[in-house]
Design a protein around this motif. Structure first.
Motif, PDB file in Angstrom:
ATOM      1  N   ILE A 208       0.839  -1.201   0.000  1.00 25.36           N
ATOM      2  CA  ILE A 208       0.000   0.000   0.000  1.00 25.36           C
ATOM      3  C   ILE A 208       0.880   1.260   0.000  1.00 25.36           C
ATOM      4  O   ILE A 208       0.495   2.300  -0.498  1.00 25.36           O
ATOM      5  N   LEU A 209       2.097   1.092   0.577  1.00 25.66           N
ATOM      6  CA  LEU A 209       3.029   2.220   0.652  1.00 25.66           C
ATOM      7  C   LEU A 209       4.063   2.084  -0.464  1.00 25.66           C
ATOM      8  O   LEU A 209       4.684   1.035  -0.613  1.00 25.66           O
ATOM      9  N   ARG A 210       4.208   3.166  -1.225  1.00 25.67           N
ATOM     10  CA  ARG A 210       5.273   3.165  -2.242  1.00 25.67           C
ATOM     11  C   ARG A 210       6.616   2.939  -1.548  1.00 25.67           C
ATOM     12  O   ARG A 210       6.847   3.510  -0.473  1.00 25.67           O
ATOM     13  N   PRO A 211       7.523   2.146  -2.155  1.00 25.99           N
ATOM     14  CA  PRO A 211       8.844   1.984  -1.531  1.00 25.99           C
ATOM     15  C   PRO A 211       9.486   3.353  -1.317  1.00 25.99           C
ATOM     16  O   PRO A 211       9.465   4.204  -2.212  1.00 25.99           O
ATOM     17  N   GLY A 212      10.001   3.585  -0.134  1.00 22.34           N
ATOM     18  CA  GLY A 212      10.601   4.888   0.174  1.00 22.34           C
ATOM     19  C   GLY A 212       9.585   5.973   0.498  1.00 22.34           C
ATOM     20  O   GLY A 212       9.944   7.154   0.596  1.00 22.34           O
TER      21      GLY A 212
END
Ligand code: ATR
Length: 280
Positions: A208-212
């Motif tokens: 759900i969270l973009r990497p970084g």
């Protein structure tokens, strides 16, 4: 010398509030003469206690959980952002004896994100978890900064959908349940649920969270919250709790009351060091 002006925070419970310390540090830094106390005020007696406080010479109040909607009700006049959020965290006695209500939570969050954490919100894909009072207070100020989209996700999806409809005129906003999020990914995930209080994290789809990307918990504690730890585990470059938001909303309240905005960075640093906080 006349007595120092009196301020206080009302809440229930209130024992662990950091607001008295924050305002004492602001007063010292700016040379303003004032006192600031914490008072445990259950909702049933809020209106009586607040009116007594102002009748007795008190100049301003902060109101926290679960009193913000009640504080909204007793204000004679309100800022536009307080009107929109239907919650007030700052009451100020005006010279004509009327009570002014404002909500500095949203601007506090946005200042912590954009100034302290150096995260411009323009064109970001933002996910806001929770559809209660905490979310309601921050939606308007987040949308003001021009994100690409703001998705509100809630355990009870209908509440998120209703909230998104209510703020739909302010920008690209959508409401949903947690499981409907599975095909999306976000640059910034904000936790405004009460899940942290019970040591839980909302059930979120993977990736759900973009990497970084960045995770931000509106709650704070002397240990990293479960959501802050979840964010680190999910690959966030930055995953922090709401201590900065707490100090920033307090500085905005101080500005309303005293006409001067204290520097927040030194106060955030003092609070962090007191608790040996390593993760911010
Ligand atoms: P606040 O004023 O702190 O926002 P609230 O108005 O009671 O408090 O809202 C609490 C929010 O946390 C709601 O969005 C709630 O979800 P529901 O609307 O489905 O009740 C959410 N919440 C509380 N506990 C949760 C948990 N364990 N997991 C996920 N969401 C939770």
């Amino acid at each position: 010398m006349p007595p120092a002006d009196r301020y206080a925070v009302f809440g229930h419970p209130i024992a662990h509030s950091k607001s008295p310390l924050i305002h004492a540090l602001f007063a010292e830094q700016t040379g303003e003469r004032l006192t600031y106390a914490a008072q445990d005020v259950p909702p049933e007696v809020f209106e009586t206690e607040a009116r007594n406080f102002f009748a007795g010479g008190g100049k301003g109040l902060n109101c926290t959980v679960p009193l913000k909607e009640l504080a909204w009700k007793i204000a004679d006049r309100r800022s536009q952002r307080a009107e929109r959020s239907r919650a007030v965290n700052t009451l100020a006695l005006r010279p004509d004896g009327t009570i002014y209500g404002d909500n500095t939570d949203g601007v506090g969050l946005v200042r912590d994100l954009t100034i302290n954490l150096q995260l411009p919100l323009k064109d970001l894909r933002i996910l806001l978890l929770g559809a209660g009072g905490a979310s309601r207070g921050v939606i308007g100020p987040l949308l003001e900064h021009g994100p690409a989209r703001l998705v509100i996700a809630n355990r009870t999806p209908e509440k998120a959908i209703r909230l998104a409809e209510e703020f739909g005129d302010l920008g690209p906003i959508k409401g949903s349940g947690f499981s409907d999020l599975s095909r999306e990914s976000f640059d910034l995930v904000l936790n405004a649920t009460a899940a942290s209080l019970s040591g839980e994290v909302p059930e979120l789809p993977e990736n759900i969270l973009r990497p970084g990307g960045c995770c931000y918990d509106l709650a704070y504690g002397s240990e990293p919250t479960p959501f802050v730890l979840w964010g680190l585990d999910a690959g966030a470059a930055v995953s922090v709790d709401g201590l900065g938001m707490l100090v920033e909303q307090a500085a905005e309240a101080f500005l309303i009351w005293r006409g001067i905005r204290p520097a927040t960075r030194p106060v955030i640093d003092i609070l962090k060091n007191r608790e040996h906080r390593f993760w911010r």
